[in-house]
Scaffold this motif. Structure first.
Motif, short mmCIF file in Angstrom:
data_model
loop_
_atom_site.label_atom_id
_atom_site.label_comp_id
_atom_site.label_asym_id
_atom_site.label_seq_id
_atom_site.Cartn_x
_atom_site.Cartn_y
_atom_site.Cartn_z
N TYR A 1 -12.44 22.14 16.25
CA TYR A 1 -13.01 21.75 14.97
C TYR A 1 -14.51 22.02 14.98
CZ TYR A 1 -14.77 17.53 17.29
OH TYR A 1 -15.43 16.67 18.13
N ILE B 1 -6.50 23.56 19.65
CA ILE B 1 -7.03 23.00 18.41
C ILE B 1 -8.52 22.73 18.58
CG2 ILE B 1 -6.99 21.00 16.87
CD1 ILE B 1 -4.03 20.82 17.20
N LEU C 1 -9.89 23.30 12.62
CA LEU C 1 -9.65 22.27 11.61
C LEU C 1 -10.94 21.91 10.88
CD1 LEU C 1 -7.48 19.62 13.50
CD2 LEU C 1 -6.66 21.35 11.91
N PHE D 1 0.71 19.42 8.37
CA PHE D 1 0.09 20.40 9.25
C PHE D 1 1.07 20.81 10.35
CE2 PHE D 1 -2.10 20.71 13.41
CZ PHE D 1 -2.69 21.95 13.25
N GLU E 1 -2.79 29.90 7.29
CA GLU E 1 -3.65 28.76 6.99
C GLU E 1 -2.83 27.64 6.39
OE1 GLU E 1 -6.32 29.60 3.45
OE2 GLU E 1 -5.87 31.65 4.11
N VAL F 1 -6.39 27.02 16.45
CA VAL F 1 -6.55 26.47 15.11
C VAL F 1 -7.95 25.88 14.99
CG1 VAL F 1 -5.66 24.77 13.46
CG2 VAL F 1 -4.09 25.89 15.06
N ALA G 1 -6.73 23.91 7.78
CA ALA G 1 -6.63 24.53 9.11
C ALA G 1 -6.41 26.03 8.96
CB ALA G 1 -5.48 23.91 9.89
#
Length: 724
Positions: A463, A461, A523, A567, A549, A521, A536
């Motif tokens: 971002y 994950i 975010l 999510f 998505e 992913v 996401a």
């Protein structure tokens, strides 16, 4: 006195009485007008509460005062009371001649109420009668924004600007829309025009500061924020914006001073508590940060981002035995009880798990969580929790407890304690379940099912930092960690969170591929004071192509936790149920998937040569060559963590080995009964298609939501709505 004189006196008295009535009526009209004028002065300085009071008093004197009804509606609208504003608008339409102004306000209140089609009809009707009406164009532009059409909104604002070249709302709205489209130079041109014509207005400097902040120009952003504060000393939004600007510039001591100033004016400002605590964190003053977070949550317990920030800080810095953890866990325990009353099993489970993550030694949370497992028929997991409770929360020297456990030695001097009703119930359950477990698959195959490594999916994950976060700076980082934490209840999925922002998709792809992940992913987070959106995009870490998505948009209470759970559900719904062969004898095989993985009797798996399964290039699901398929397994018996099935080989030779893999092909139609477990495990077949009823229901709901095109607030819309 003769008759004529009497008549003259009567006429005089009647005239005098009529004169007094007229004078009284005139005084009342002047009084209503005077009160209205006081309301106008309060409205001009944006003191809407005083203005509302004055308008109401004016209407008590003259209930047919149309302008008072109109401005009462306008003030209510600016305070977010759209229902009330619409009611006042309808009254204003009865008495006021200012038809288009009132209809425009009606259209805006309908937008606030989500009645977009009605609002569009109102604005179109205004333009049919008044083709040059600028405000009706503003209304239609906001409707375009809600539909996601920035270019259409831009055209309407330009059209309005042609009719009024110095219009503040048109200039500021064009600046905001242009910035949202990445046209920074165009946005700058419009904001400079707004500053030229309206330099003495605090709101213009505020929006100029905001746009400079989004562009990364902290110097000019600070300059305009301070100008807004100087023009309007009680403009708290400008103080809030300046705090975020200083925080971005790492001027943490100044941020703390400014937050303390804001709190001194209004103790209930959660954004001030949050940012002050984050500043203490950045200065390395952990205890002050914890104290500030705790105080902030006492005045704003609904601030979920602040609570997540506190819990993440506690998790990394505070001892598990710290007594304060019990107090911090109380919020989640209370929330779980609330959700239980509403029969929200998944929400209840989430809150008990949050309570245990905050305070792992919380006996109440542990017991409630165990009871949920029992309710869902997961007796083996229930037994493990009871053993934990017995080992950690029961006095080993208690002679009463020793009666149900002959291994415990006690002393004659040890005082006896009477067992509670819950302890007696747990002891009975322990004895009964341990006896029942003698015939389960773990004993038959001599396997410790709770110590199996069932990890099948590895997800990263990441971002990208969103500039100009005002309400909760660093919310992306906090959300990313929370998104990783929410998968901890799933044994098949390992999630790794990059706590520092990545600069681009390319950096995330490189990191995920080099780490050997299956998916990664990226975010993004957007929030307003009343909404929260988590978006996401899921990519294959092998090919870098988009796999899916998720758009989780929530409003009201618990909006962050709802978005996080949505999510997790969406990610797990696309992951196929996979396992491996633990053991086999003739045509019977033991698999490391069971009831807790959603498996039921009759489930069918492909058996695939170890190491041959890869993720699909650009869609959910997995791919393996037909030559690597060794056979199939149909499940005959299911326990919680493992299952047994009949193996049918493919071809003449039997080359099956332990650790060969299995991928779910199908489940019986009656499978997938919804429990509180359904949102914490993969629920797809080899094609990436949901197979449980719960997963199918969630997919239908997501499709319905995407088709309904619900009104979605955003930072851009919130800013434009604030311009009047």
């Amino acid at each position: 006195m003769n008759y004529k004189n009497v008549k003259r006196v009567s006429v005089f008295l009647f005239s005098l009485a009529f004169s007094f009535c007229g004078t009284s009526s005139l005084f009342a009209a002047e009084s209503a007008l005077s009160l209205f004028e006081k309301g106008e002065k309060a409205r001009a300085r944006e003191d809407f509460y005083t203005a509302i009071e004055m308008y109401r008093e004016s209407l008590e004197v003259n209930p047919k005062f149309g302008d008072a009804w109109f401005y009462l509606a306008e003030c209510s609208y600016y305070l977010g009371e759209a229902d009330l504003a619409l009611e006042y608008v309808e009254e204003a339409l009865k008495y006021s001649r200012n038809y288009s102004e009132i209809q425009n306000l009606k259209g805006m209140t309908l937008i606030s109420l989500g009645r977009l089609d009605e609002a569009r009809d109102v604005f179109k009707a205004i333009l049919a009668s008044y083709p040059n009406d600028v405000k009706a164009r503003f209304g239609l532009a906001e409707l375009d924004l809600f539909n996601g059409s920035l270019s259409a909104a831009e055209e309407r604002y330009l059209d309005a600007l042609k009719r009024d070249g110095t219009n503040r709302k048109a200039l500021l709205s064009l600046a905001l829309v242009s910035a949202a489209q990445g046209k920074d130079s165009v946005a700058e041109r419009y904001i400079l025009q707004a500053l030229k014509y309206h330099s003495g207005e605090a709101e213009v400097h505020y929006l100029a500061s905001y746009l400079e902040f989004k562009r990364g120009d902290l110097t000019d952003a600070e300059h305009h924020a301070r100008a807004a504060m100087q023009i309007k000393g009680d403009f708290d939004k400008a103080y809030e914006l300046l705090s975020a600007i200083l925080y971005e510039g790492k001027r943490y001591t100044e941020v703390i001073d400014l937050c303390e100033f804001r709190i001194g004016r209004n103790r209930n400002l959660s954004s001030a508590w949050y940012l002050m605590a984050r500043s203490f964190m950045c200065l390395g003053e952990t205890e002050k940060a914890i104290q500030t977070f705790t105080t902030g949550l006492s005045v704003a317990p609904e601030d979920e981002i602040m609570r997540l920030a506190l819990e993440q800080l506690v998790d990394s810095t505070v001892s598990v035995e710290d007594s304060r953890r019990e107090q911090w866990a109380l919020f989640h325990l209370s929330k779980a009880k609330e959700l239980k009353k509403n029969f929200d099993g998944q929400g209840e489970r989430y809150e008990y798990q949050k309570a245990l993550s905050v305070d792992p030694l919380n006996q109440e949370a542990r017991q409630k969580f165990a009871d949920m497992l029992y309710r869902d028929g997961l007796n083996e997991l229930y037994l493990e929790q009871l053993k934990f409770i017995k080992e950690n929360f029961t006095d080993a020297q208690d002679t009463s407890y020793a009666e149900s456990n002959s291994d415990v030695q006690t002393s004659e001097d040890t005082p006896k304690r009477k067992l509670t009703e819950q302890e007696i119930k747990n002891a009975d359950a322990l004895e009964g379940l341990e006896s029942l477990m003698q015939d389960n698959l773990s004993h038959l195959w001599n396997v410790e099912s709770f110590y199996l490594d069932k990890t099948r999916w590895n997800i990263g994950i990441y971002y990208i930092q969103n500039p100009a976060q005002i309400i909760h700076p660093d919310s992306e980082a906090i959300t990313a960690v929370a998104a990783g934490d929410i998968f901890k209840g799933n044994s098949t999925t390992e999630v790794d969170v990059k706590t520092q922002a990545v600069k681009s998709y390319g950096e995330a792809y490189r990191n995920a591929r080099s780490a050997g992940r299956d998916y990664f992913v990226i975010l993004s987070v957007e929030e307003t004071e009343r909404t929260y959106a988590l978006d996401a995009i899921i990519y294959s870490a092998r090919t870098g192509t988009k796999t899916g998505e998720v758009h989780a948009y929530s409003t009201g209470n618990d909006r962050v936790s709802k978005a996080l759970r949505r999510f997790r559900q969406a990610v797990l719904d696309m992951l196929p149920i996979r396992g491996r062969i633990l053991n086999y004898t003739q045509d019977q095989v033991l698999l490391d998937v069971g009831k807790s993985d959603g498996i039921t009797k009759g489930a069918v798996f492909d058996v695939v040569k170890r190491g041959s399964i890869v993720t699909n290039d650009s869609s959910p699901g997995v791919f393996y060559k037909s030559k690597d398929v060794l056979g199939s397994v149909t499940v005959d018996r299911v326990d919680e963590e493992i299952s047994q099935g009949t193996y049918v080989k493919k071809g003449f030779y039997d080359i099956l080995n332990t650790n060969d893999e299995v991928v779910l092909i199908s489940l019986p139609d009656a499978s997938g009964k919804a429990t509180s477990e359904t949102d914490v495990r993969p629920q797809a077949n080899s094609e990436g298609e949901p197979v449980t009823e719960e997963a199918k229901r969630m997919e239908r709901e997501a499709l319905k939501e995407s088709l309904s095109n619900p009104r979605r607030e955003s930072d851009l819309i919130r800013m434009i709505e604030s311009v009047y």
